[in-house]
Structures are given as structure tokens and as C-alpha cells.
Design a protein around this motif. Sequence first.
Motif, PDB file in Angstrom:
ATOM      1  N   SER A  95      90.028  62.474 -11.252  1.00 48.34           N
ATOM      2  CA  SER A  95      90.961  63.489 -11.754  1.00 48.34           C
ATOM      3  C   SER A  95      90.521  63.985 -13.125  1.00 48.34           C
ATOM      4  CB  SER A  95      92.401  62.971 -11.772  1.00 48.34           C
ATOM      5  OG  SER A  95      92.482  61.800 -12.518  1.00 48.34           O
ATOM      6  N   ARG A  96      89.927  63.085 -13.955  1.00 48.40           N
ATOM      7  CA  ARG A  96      89.417  63.549 -15.241  1.00 48.40           C
ATOM      8  C   ARG A  96      88.218  64.493 -15.032  1.00 48.40           C
ATOM      9  NH1 ARG A  96      87.370  59.213 -18.069  1.00 48.40           N
ATOM     10  NH2 ARG A  96      88.466  57.768 -16.719  1.00 48.40           N
ATOM     11  N   PHE A  97      87.411  64.158 -14.025  1.00 45.91           N
ATOM     12  CA  PHE A  97      86.232  64.975 -13.755  1.00 45.91           C
ATOM     13  C   PHE A  97      86.609  66.386 -13.344  1.00 45.91           C
ATOM     14  CE2 PHE A  97      82.229  66.280 -12.096  1.00 45.91           C
ATOM     15  CZ  PHE A  97      81.301  65.454 -12.697  1.00 45.91           C
ATOM     16  N   ASP A 125      91.487  57.852 -11.425  1.00 43.83           N
ATOM     17  CA  ASP A 125      91.493  58.480 -12.742  1.00 43.83           C
ATOM     18  C   ASP A 125      90.199  59.204 -13.042  1.00 43.83           C
ATOM     19  OD1 ASP A 125      93.961  57.889 -13.459  1.00 43.83           O
ATOM     20  OD2 ASP A 125      93.438  56.648 -15.210  1.00 43.83           O
ATOM     21  N   TYR A 126      89.091  58.559 -12.684  1.00 42.32           N
ATOM     22  CA  TYR A 126      87.793  59.140 -12.996  1.00 42.32           C
ATOM     23  C   TYR A 126      87.650  60.509 -12.340  1.00 42.32           C
ATOM     24  CZ  TYR A 126      82.804  59.872 -13.229  1.00 42.32           C
ATOM     25  OH  TYR A 126      81.585  60.413 -13.450  1.00 42.32           O
ATOM     26  N   ASP A 166      98.047  70.117 -15.020  1.00 45.71           N
ATOM     27  CA  ASP A 166      96.929  69.236 -14.678  1.00 45.71           C
ATOM     28  C   ASP A 166      95.826  69.319 -15.731  1.00 45.71           C
ATOM     29  OD1 ASP A 166      98.223  68.477 -12.478  1.00 45.71           O
ATOM     30  OD2 ASP A 166      96.962  69.547 -11.032  1.00 45.71           O
ATOM     31  N   GLU A 167      95.723  70.488 -16.298  1.00 47.33           N
ATOM     32  CA  GLU A 167      94.612  70.684 -17.224  1.00 47.33           C
ATOM     33  C   GLU A 167      94.877  70.057 -18.577  1.00 47.33           C
ATOM     34  OE1 GLU A 167      93.805  74.856 -17.059  1.00 47.33           O
ATOM     35  OE2 GLU A 167      92.792  74.643 -15.123  1.00 47.33           O
ATOM     36  N   ALA A 186      89.383  67.877 -14.037  1.00 49.07           N
ATOM     37  CA  ALA A 186      90.418  68.468 -14.886  1.00 49.07           C
ATOM     38  C   ALA A 186      90.031  69.844 -15.418  1.00 49.07           C
ATOM     39  CB  ALA A 186      90.735  67.528 -16.042  1.00 49.07           C
TER      40      ALA A 186
END
Lengths: 385, 276
Positions: free
Chosen positions: A250-252, A247-248, A383-384, A254
Motif C-alpha cells: 500500500s505504501r508502494f 503495508d509495503y 489514500d494518498e 500510494a
Amino acid sequence: MFGKHPKKALFYVEKGLSKTEIFNKTGQTVGLYNASFEIYEGEIFVLMGLSGSGKSTLLRCLNRLIEPTSGNILIDGEDVTAVDKDRLREIRERKISMVFQNFALLPHRTIIDNVAYGLEIQGIAKDERYRIAEEVIERVGLKGHEKSKPSQLSGGMQQRVGLARALATDPDILLMDEAFSALDPLIRSDMQDELLELEENMQKTIVFVSHDLDEALKLGDRIALMKDGVIAQIGTPEEILTNPADDYVSRFVAGVDKTKILTAENVMKRPDPVVSIRSGIEVALKLMEIHGRSSIFVVDANKRLHGLLMVDDAVKGLKEKKQISEILTKNFPITSPETPLQDLISISVKTDKPIAVVNANEKLVGTIVRGSILSALKKVEEDEK
Amino acid sequence: MTIPRIPLGDFVEEAVYWTNDHLGFYLDAFSDILGYLLLIMKNGLLLIPEPLFILLIAAIAYLVSNKDWKLSIGSAVGFILILSMDLWELSIETLALVIASAGMALVIGIPIGILCGKNDHILHIVKPILDLMQTMPSFVYLIPAVIFFGLGNVPGMIATVVFAMPPTIRLTNLGIREVPKELVEVADAFGSTPWQKLVKVEIPVALKTIMAGVNQCIMLSLSMVVVASMIGARGLGYQVLIGIQRVDIAAGFEAGIGIVIIAIVLDRITQHLTPK
């Protein structure tokens, strides 16, 4: 590990406690743990993460500006953490050099004396070190500024001096600590391009620390994404973007404009079906019919692309009893696997034919139709969110 | 409630007499050597003919100030005034005392300041001593100076060194500590030895602050050599003392002006030595 009782904290680290838990228990700050990775010769390896994630600490462990509490660092098979002071100085003199975030030029020295600093430490005579320094100054584009003082140069120029100073000793490894972060965006982008250009000719191993994802994606052959002193993921820019480990990550990632990062390779389909140049036109027509296509790529036995066969031309050619090679069209876009998605968009709007993706050996590796670009863009958008 | 008296003063007195009794021979030898050096210096400076000396001062002022002719002419006029007041020899003696005392204070103070800047433990030990040296009224340590070195220029010089050294140590320490961490890392990252790091990076970067300490040291030396006239140091300070004792306003004022001239010239010249 930072603090007075690193051993105690190390014990908890091994038990798997988090950074905060360990700080509450022992008062020790864990700078970095469980960071095991390899850096390959000649690559640009980017350490990326937010401030406090341990990336600069990790970089400084590599030349022991910060002593790691435990663990080993091997350079060409030699354990840097185990060498004595003299050998460490030798390694710093010749093997590893460093570029700093705020340039860190010596204010009392002229540009040429700044660049020659490492050579001076090596004990090289003045004439010789000036000769080398002048060469490097020219390479970074600062010829004519040799006798200036650092305060007379702009930020971008100062960092060129920083880079020249690091290159002057001809090290194998270059450590770059947020080297371009203090520059304004346009200059930063120029410096990135120039670094890539220099790297093309030098083939140094570069470890680059950055908090800027765009920069990491642009420069990095591989990227290590760090969080709270741990490495969250290591991989090529594409791997990190398309396949975030957690998650980290993918958030980074994004917020990235993926149309700049995703390339033809990521959106192309396998070139299926294709037809051999030696087949008959009937085979080609049959394949088009089965797959519901209005055109088909024609290749030879080595998968080299010869052309595109349109269904109308095939029908006409069949009546006139022609060979496939006579009725091929060459009028369609060809692109390389590295072409960014952004550029593909403009190519695809200018044509109604599929785009052929051809690698350096002229082999057909994939095809792109407008639909696959659109679906890739749609995925990026999702994704964004 | 009565607290028993702690005989702090007696302890110190004992220590001073003990030192004088047991180390007197060495102290006397030390005193003789310093006295001799001072004499050579004074006589050396007096050998230079007055006009040449004034020209030299003007030239030095011109060169260090990056061709500021106002400072150059001002310095020359000041020394011509001293010459016309018939205070030349006394001024030279004061100058010799200041140069010797300040020089000694710098030679001892700068290395101690560097050590303090590099090592917290040393700083913790040195700091209270500096506080003591700076706040203790200077008259107080004129007394042991007399006991150890007798009357004259030498105890005056020693007292001056003690008085003028603290700012040198403090500012050198500050300068070394203020060297940006990244620059220290540069020195290390390129494999400098500790000595190379000190002379090629730390001292040059700290030079501005260190030179401020040098300037302070010279100015304090000048003010102290006047006070030191009370224990027999010669020069302009002695002339001031005579002026006070005889209520001779003219003599006192002229000597005072002489001190002011030397002070201003020394201050401007050392300020210009500081890198911009």
C-alpha cells in the motif's frame, strides 16, 4: 542465492529467517526465495519492485542466465532447470528471447546484423535471415536504418532494435529487463504504447521487469510486486491498487494517480432499480418513489439497455396512457466499464443524468451518478495521505 | 647474522645446461626451421624491386588510413631516404625479423590473453610470468637464447618474441574483460555456443584494445631486434652496433634514422587498423 555456501543459507531460508539475518549468519546473499507463481500464455506479466528486490534476478533465472540454487522453472511443462546445456541453448535460441535495459546492441554490427543475431546463431542462411530481419525492422518502424550502426541511432531507436532482435527469432516468451527505463519519459510512453500494440497482434507471453509503477500498471495484465527477494503480492493492477496485501504494497502504490487507474467498473453502482420495458408506467413510478430517484433505466429481459425514463415524462405519460417505450429518453451518457475515472469526471460535469455503464454485449452492468465519482475521488485523496 | 647463500643463479644455470644437453637436438631442429623461414621471408621481400616496394608501402598506407595521402607520401619519402642511404637490404632484413617476431608473439599471445580474460585461475598463473618477462633486463635472457639457439637471427627473434609478447597478452586480457556484461548476456540469451560468443561478440567488441596490444607488440619487437644485434641478429641494429664499436657517428646515425622510419610507418599503419 549468491555466495560460496548456498546450501547453508538455504537451510536458514527454510527456517524462515530474513535476508539480513541470513547474511549476518552465513555471509550469503539471498537473491530470491519462495517465488512461486504461474505466468499465463499470452499475458504481460510485470515484475515490479525497488532496485535490489530481486526482480532482475528472477527474470534471469527464467532463461538461466543466473542459475537458481534450488527450485524449478517449467515452460510448457518442461523443467528448464533440469535440461542439459544443448537443450538450454535450444530453448534460448527458439523459445525465449530477451530485451535489455541498456539496449546491449553489438556496436560493431549494423542494425540489420544486430536484429539477425539470433537467426545467425540458429544457423539460418544470410539471405533468409536478412529477409526476416527486414520484416521485423519494418514492424518496429525502423525501415531505412538497416545499414546504420547502433551509435548513429537515438536511445528510443536503439531499443526498437533491441526489441526487433528479440522478436526476430519469433520466440514464445519475451523477457524484458527494465527495457524502457533508460529512455526519457515521452519516448518511454510511446514505446509502451507500441509494445501494447505489437502485443495485440502477436500474443506473446511477456515478462517485463520494471521499477516504475505507472509503467507496470499500464502494461501489466498482472503484476508481481517484489520486496527483498520475496513476492509481496501478485494480482491485476486493480487488485493491487484497491486491495493491497500488506503495508509495503500500500505504501508502494500510494503515489499513484489513481484517477488514471480506477475505471468505471471500480466506481459504478449496481444498476438497481431497473424497470422492464414491458412493465407499466405505474411500476416504474412506484420503484422511483421507493428508491427516491428522479429517473430509472429501462431494460429488457436480457438486461439490454433501452433507455432512461424521467419521472416528469412518466407522470405525463401516465395521464396520456402511453407505453414506457414511447416516452423513453435516449439523451444520457453511456460509457464502458474500462473508462478511466479521469474521463468520467469530464462526462459527469456535462450532464445531470446518471451515466449508464454498458458492456460489450450492450448489457447494462452499472450506473454512475456524480456523487459516486466524488466519493471515489475523496477516497483516492485519503489514500494518498 | 649470516643467511646461507641461496644459489638461485646456479639453479637456473643448471636448468639451462640440462635443457640444452637433453633437448638440444630438438632445439637445433627448431632453430634451423625458424632460420630457414626467416631467410625465405627476407629473400622474398628482397625479390620485390625497390620502387615497387615503395609504391606498395604507399598504397597500403593510403588504404588503411582511409585515404590519408599525407601518411602515404610520408611513408614513401621515408623509404626513399632509406634507399638513398644504401640501407635497403639491412632495412628489409630488420623488417623481416620484426614481422616474423611480432607475428609469432601475436599468434602465441592473443590466445593466451583470451584464456586469461575468460579464466581467473589462468590469469593468476600467467600474470607473474608476464611481470618477470617485462621487468627482467632483456640482456639477461639473451644469454640462454644464445646457448639454446647459437648466434644469429634466430636467438634474436626468440628474445624478441619473449620481450614483445606481454603487452599483447595483457591488453587482450583487458579487452575481453572489458566487454560489457550485458553484451555477454546477449550472446548467452540468444543461445550462442562459447565459440560463437567469442568470435561474434567478445573479440569484435574487444578489438580496439586488442589492436592496441598488436601495435605495442610491433613497436617493442622493433626496439628489441636492435638490442638483439648483440647476439648476432643482422639488419639495421647490427649497423648501429658497428657504429658504436667503431665510433662511426655517420653510420650509427643513418642506421638509427632507418629504424625510426620503419618504426613510424609501422606504428601509423597498425594504428589505422584499429577500429574507431
